[in-house]
Design an enzyme around this catalytic site. Structure first.
Site, PDB file in Angstrom:
ATOM      1  N   LYS A 186      -5.761 -43.863 -19.152  1.00 39.20           N
ATOM      2  CA  LYS A 186      -6.578 -43.185 -18.140  1.00 39.20           C
ATOM      3  C   LYS A 186      -5.675 -42.239 -17.357  1.00 39.20           C
ATOM      4  O   LYS A 186      -4.891 -42.653 -16.506  1.00 39.20           O
ATOM      5  CB  LYS A 186      -7.217 -44.171 -17.154  1.00 39.20           C
ATOM      6  CG  LYS A 186      -8.246 -43.454 -16.282  1.00 39.20           C
ATOM      7  CD  LYS A 186      -8.410 -44.008 -14.898  1.00 39.20           C
ATOM      8  CE  LYS A 186      -7.543 -43.398 -13.851  1.00 39.20           C
ATOM      9  NZ  LYS A 186      -7.762 -41.978 -13.534  1.00 39.20           N
ATOM     10  N   GLU A 261       5.251 -48.311 -11.474  1.00 41.63           N
ATOM     11  CA  GLU A 261       6.173 -47.234 -11.081  1.00 41.63           C
ATOM     12  C   GLU A 261       5.514 -46.561  -9.882  1.00 41.63           C
ATOM     13  O   GLU A 261       4.552 -45.820 -10.037  1.00 41.63           O
ATOM     14  CB  GLU A 261       6.313 -46.210 -12.220  1.00 41.63           C
ATOM     15  CG  GLU A 261       6.901 -46.758 -13.494  1.00 41.63           C
ATOM     16  CD  GLU A 261       8.408 -46.955 -13.399  1.00 41.63           C
ATOM     17  OE1 GLU A 261       9.036 -46.413 -12.467  1.00 41.63           O
ATOM     18  OE2 GLU A 261       8.954 -47.665 -14.250  1.00 41.63           O
ATOM     19  N   CYS A 295       8.287 -38.344  -7.436  1.00 45.16           N
ATOM     20  CA  CYS A 295       8.412 -39.687  -6.839  1.00 45.16           C
ATOM     21  C   CYS A 295       9.860 -39.992  -6.467  1.00 45.16           C
ATOM     22  O   CYS A 295      10.117 -40.692  -5.498  1.00 45.16           O
ATOM     23  CB  CYS A 295       7.879 -40.723  -7.809  1.00 45.16           C
ATOM     24  SG  CYS A 295       8.547 -40.492  -9.441  1.00 45.16           S
ATOM     25  N   GLU A 395       6.086 -41.681   2.413  1.00 43.26           N
ATOM     26  CA  GLU A 395       6.219 -40.685   1.349  1.00 43.26           C
ATOM     27  C   GLU A 395       5.291 -39.519   1.662  1.00 43.26           C
ATOM     28  O   GLU A 395       4.094 -39.696   1.821  1.00 43.26           O
ATOM     29  CB  GLU A 395       5.817 -41.337   0.020  1.00 43.26           C
ATOM     30  CG  GLU A 395       5.999 -40.416  -1.144  1.00 43.26           C
ATOM     31  CD  GLU A 395       5.620 -41.079  -2.465  1.00 43.26           C
ATOM     32  OE1 GLU A 395       4.522 -41.648  -2.550  1.00 43.26           O
ATOM     33  OE2 GLU A 395       6.434 -41.013  -3.404  1.00 43.26           O
TER      34      GLU A 395
HETATM   35  P1  NAD Z   1      -2.661 -42.462  -7.146  1.00 41.15           P
HETATM   36  O1  NAD Z   1      -2.174 -43.823  -6.882  1.00 41.15           O
HETATM   37  O2  NAD Z   1      -3.712 -41.899  -6.266  1.00 41.15           O
HETATM   38  O3  NAD Z   1      -3.255 -42.334  -8.608  1.00 41.15           O
HETATM   39  C1  NAD Z   1      -2.514 -42.698  -9.743  1.00 41.15           C
HETATM   40  C2  NAD Z   1      -3.472 -43.140 -10.824  1.00 41.15           C
HETATM   41  O4  NAD Z   1      -4.066 -44.360 -10.416  1.00 41.15           O
HETATM   42  C3  NAD Z   1      -4.604 -42.169 -11.077  1.00 41.15           C
HETATM   43  O5  NAD Z   1      -4.918 -42.163 -12.449  1.00 41.15           O
HETATM   44  C4  NAD Z   1      -5.740 -42.785 -10.283  1.00 41.15           C
HETATM   45  O6  NAD Z   1      -7.014 -42.442 -10.765  1.00 41.15           O
HETATM   46  C5  NAD Z   1      -5.459 -44.265 -10.468  1.00 41.15           C
HETATM   47  N1  NAD Z   1      -6.020 -45.136  -9.441  1.00 41.15           N
HETATM   48  C6  NAD Z   1      -6.275 -44.860  -8.140  1.00 41.15           C
HETATM   49  N2  NAD Z   1      -6.808 -45.940  -7.531  1.00 41.15           N
HETATM   50  C7  NAD Z   1      -6.882 -46.924  -8.461  1.00 41.15           C
HETATM   51  C8  NAD Z   1      -7.354 -48.267  -8.455  1.00 41.15           C
HETATM   52  N3  NAD Z   1      -7.876 -48.822  -7.371  1.00 41.15           N
HETATM   53  N4  NAD Z   1      -7.265 -48.987  -9.600  1.00 41.15           N
HETATM   54  C9  NAD Z   1      -6.743 -48.429 -10.730  1.00 41.15           C
HETATM   55  N5  NAD Z   1      -6.314 -47.168 -10.793  1.00 41.15           N
HETATM   56  C10 NAD Z   1      -6.370 -46.410  -9.676  1.00 41.15           C
HETATM   57  O7  NAD Z   1      -1.377 -41.546  -7.184  1.00 41.15           O
HETATM   58  P2  NAD Z   1      -1.320 -39.981  -7.364  1.00 41.15           P
HETATM   59  O8  NAD Z   1      -1.739 -39.373  -6.070  1.00 41.15           O
HETATM   60  O9  NAD Z   1      -2.001 -39.576  -8.616  1.00 41.15           O
HETATM   61  O10 NAD Z   1       0.252 -39.763  -7.609  1.00 41.15           O
HETATM   62  C11 NAD Z   1       1.164 -39.683  -6.601  1.00 41.15           C
HETATM   63  C12 NAD Z   1       1.848 -41.016  -6.393  1.00 41.15           C
HETATM   64  O11 NAD Z   1       2.448 -41.467  -7.601  1.00 41.15           O
HETATM   65  C13 NAD Z   1       2.999 -40.924  -5.427  1.00 41.15           C
HETATM   66  O12 NAD Z   1       2.966 -42.017  -4.557  1.00 41.15           O
HETATM   67  C14 NAD Z   1       4.221 -40.976  -6.301  1.00 41.15           C
HETATM   68  O13 NAD Z   1       5.374 -41.422  -5.676  1.00 41.15           O
HETATM   69  C15 NAD Z   1       3.784 -41.884  -7.365  1.00 41.15           C
HETATM   70  N6  NAD Z   1       4.600 -41.676  -8.571  1.00 41.15           N
HETATM   71  C16 NAD Z   1       5.508 -42.636  -8.933  1.00 41.15           C
HETATM   72  C17 NAD Z   1       6.311 -42.441 -10.036  1.00 41.15           C
HETATM   73  C18 NAD Z   1       7.323 -43.449 -10.461  1.00 41.15           C
HETATM   74  O14 NAD Z   1       7.740 -43.396 -11.614  1.00 41.15           O
HETATM   75  N7  NAD Z   1       7.742 -44.355  -9.636  1.00 41.15           N
HETATM   76  C19 NAD Z   1       6.174 -41.296 -10.783  1.00 41.15           C
HETATM   77  C20 NAD Z   1       5.256 -40.360 -10.382  1.00 41.15           C
HETATM   78  C21 NAD Z   1       4.451 -40.576  -9.276  1.00 41.15           C
END
Ligand code: NAD
Length: 488
Positions: A186, A261, A295, A395
């Protein structure tokens, strides 16, 4: 004989919208269960650049059952066969690199040159590395009277974010498939179009039906359905810490393996014996990469108090020189942020920094001059940021650097470790041994010394609320293996 070289066309925003009407399940492009659509916005023009189906729990059920059906035979294939497939996927990703880079530059806003190297380059490299690593993996060993074997963990749900969208998908899918798992992916609803290119490539490469399944949709619906599903053995999630906590909670009901992650607020510790100019210049690049939507961005720069004025001057000069522009302009350093929501979130943090008394050295909450269209934010530098301030703890995920003074090395380490996160970090020193000693004291999954290069084979992942589990390289492959002891 003259060799004709084909010039790649200059990428542009002015292309037909890409409407994807079907999901990829069980080796076929199928109608989604519902009629909802999700629009994808070009972050520079703010116009609709395409759309994808809004999947639902029924689609997840179909995808999981296809992945389960394919698991038995895929998990039994020879590693050589899987390796060969990984290699051809890597080559196919390489062949479509310009298309992928341009697509992601539009979805995310990253300057095109960087997008080619990172957004399109890393996925090809990851598939290539897994082609090698699965051949070298030690899948059997003898422990006393036991044969210990490593087997694929099963059906893996992969939930990914928007900032390095295809890289994050491939960092899960490549090792999972190489290990013999089958997957349901997804992608982020903000940047889902690139995932369809991967599905096409996997299909063309001859991946058996059901090994890779793609369901687009929203996190709380499709993401939670995957995390909750009784027939999913593992969920590998990359995204925000808040959503990661929810995924853990939902996944715990079926006691599945969870890899997370998550976010970061990474420190860059400039020691008193460092080359300050080199450290500040490099550190700003590491903070502003992808307009700060990284991130592992080094967002907190720790500087000896007596050198603070000098650091501020260097940082202000660098910020002023950066070109904030359309990602397709050849000399753009920073493109727009991914979305209106993200821009407003970042501007809110800049306001908060000012309100809480941090010193604004460069940038601010107004849009950069002449950039009223597109989700642009000025590269911003705050100094005299205290550890308790919101901009030192949360963040931001935008081009906002917090410079923090310290009085002793112990205090620097204490400040560096003083957030809930622990993803990345940097240390700068004229003495590499000194830098290593400090690096070992940082509670983070990665530390770079004197701006050392990112290593796509080194384990990547977090301490504390930055998550658990590691991606990339051999450690990333091991995440998708389960251990079994056979007593002899
Ligand atoms: P997000 O958490 O909003 O979304 C990430 C994914 O999770 C999306 O596909 C979203 O649809 C899904 N999602 C959201 N709520 C969910 C739920 N309740 N259950 C299951 N899935 C759900 O994050 P974002 O805004 O897309 O990305 C930015 C964030 O990602 C930042 O906090 C960043 O630090 C983090 N990030 C971490 C890494 C790492 O490797 N540590 C890498 C890239 C991004």
């Amino acid at each position: 004989m003259a060799v004709e070289t084909q010039q790649a066309p200059q990428p542009t925003h002015d292309v037909e919208p890409i409407h994807r009407d079907r999901l990829y399940i069980g080796g076929e492009w199928v109608e989604p269960s519902g009629g909802g659509r999700i629009e994808v916005i070009d972050s520079t023009t703010e116009q609709v650049m395409g759309s994808v189906p809004e999947g639902g729990p029924e689609d997840v059920d179909r995808a999981v059952s296809a992945a389960r059906g394919a698991f038995e035979s895929w998990s039994q294939t020879e590693v050589e066969q899987r390796s060969k497939l990984m290699r051809s996927v890597s080559q196919a990703l390489g062949a479509r690199m310009e298309e992928i880079a341009a697509l992601i530059s539009r979805e995310v806003g990253m300057p095109y040159g960087l997008s080619q190297a990172i957004q399109a380059g890393l996925p090809a490299m990851t598939f290539g590395s897994m082609a090698d690593l699965i051949l070298d993996a030690e899948l059997e060993e003898q422990v006393g009277n036991s044969l210990v074997v490593r087997e694929p963990v099963g059906v893996v749900g992969c939930i990914t974010p928007w900032n390095y969208p295809l890289h994050q998908i491939c960092a899960k899918v490549a090792p999972a498939l190489a290990a013999g798992c089958t997957v349901v992916v997804k992608p982020s609803e903000v940047t889902p179009l690139n995932a369809f290119v991967l599905a096409e490539i996997l299909e063309e490469a001859g991946l058996p039906a059901g090994c890779f399944n793609l369901v687009t949709g929203f996190g709380p619906v499709v993401g939670e359905a995957i995390a909750a599903h009784g027939d999913v053995d593992m969920v590998s999630f990359t995204g925000s810490t808040a959503a990661g906590k929810r995924v853990s909670e939902v996944a715990s009901q079926t006691v599945k393996r969870v890899a997370l992650e998550l976010g970061g607020k990474s420190p860059n510790v400039i020691l008193d014996d460092a080359n300050l100019e080199a450290a500040v210049v490099d550190g700003m690049g590491k903070c502003y990469l992808n307009s700060g939507q990284t991130c592992s961005a080094l967002t907190r720069m720790l500087v000896p108090r007596e050198r603070l004025p000098e650091a501020e001057q260097i940082a202000a000069a660098v910020a002023q020189q950066l070109k904030v522009a359309d990602p397709f302009e050849p000399d753009a350093n920073l493109g727009p942020l991914v979305s209106d929501t993200q821009r407003e979130r970042v501007r809110g943090y800049i306001r908060k920094g000012v309100e809480e008394g941090a010193k604004l050295v460069a940038g601010g909450e107004d849009p950069p001059e002449g950039r009223d269209q597109g989700y642009f934010v000025q590269p911003t530098v705050f100094s005299e940021v205290a550890p308790g301030m919101t901009i030192a703890q949360e963040e931001i995920f935008g081009p906002v650097l917090a410079i923090m003074p310290y009085d002793s090395e112990d205090e620097a380490v204490q400040i560096a470790n003083d957030t809930v996160y622990g993803l990345a970090g940097g240390v700068w020193s004229g003495d590499p041994e000194h830098a290593k000693r400090v690096a070992r004291r940082l509670r983070t999954g990665q530390v770079e010394i004197n701006g050392a290069a990112f290593n796509p084979l080194a384990p990547f992942g977090g301490f504390k609320q930055s998550g658990h589990g590691r991606e990339l390289g051999k450690f990333g492959l091991e995440e998708f293996l389960e251990v079994k002891s056979i007593q002899l």
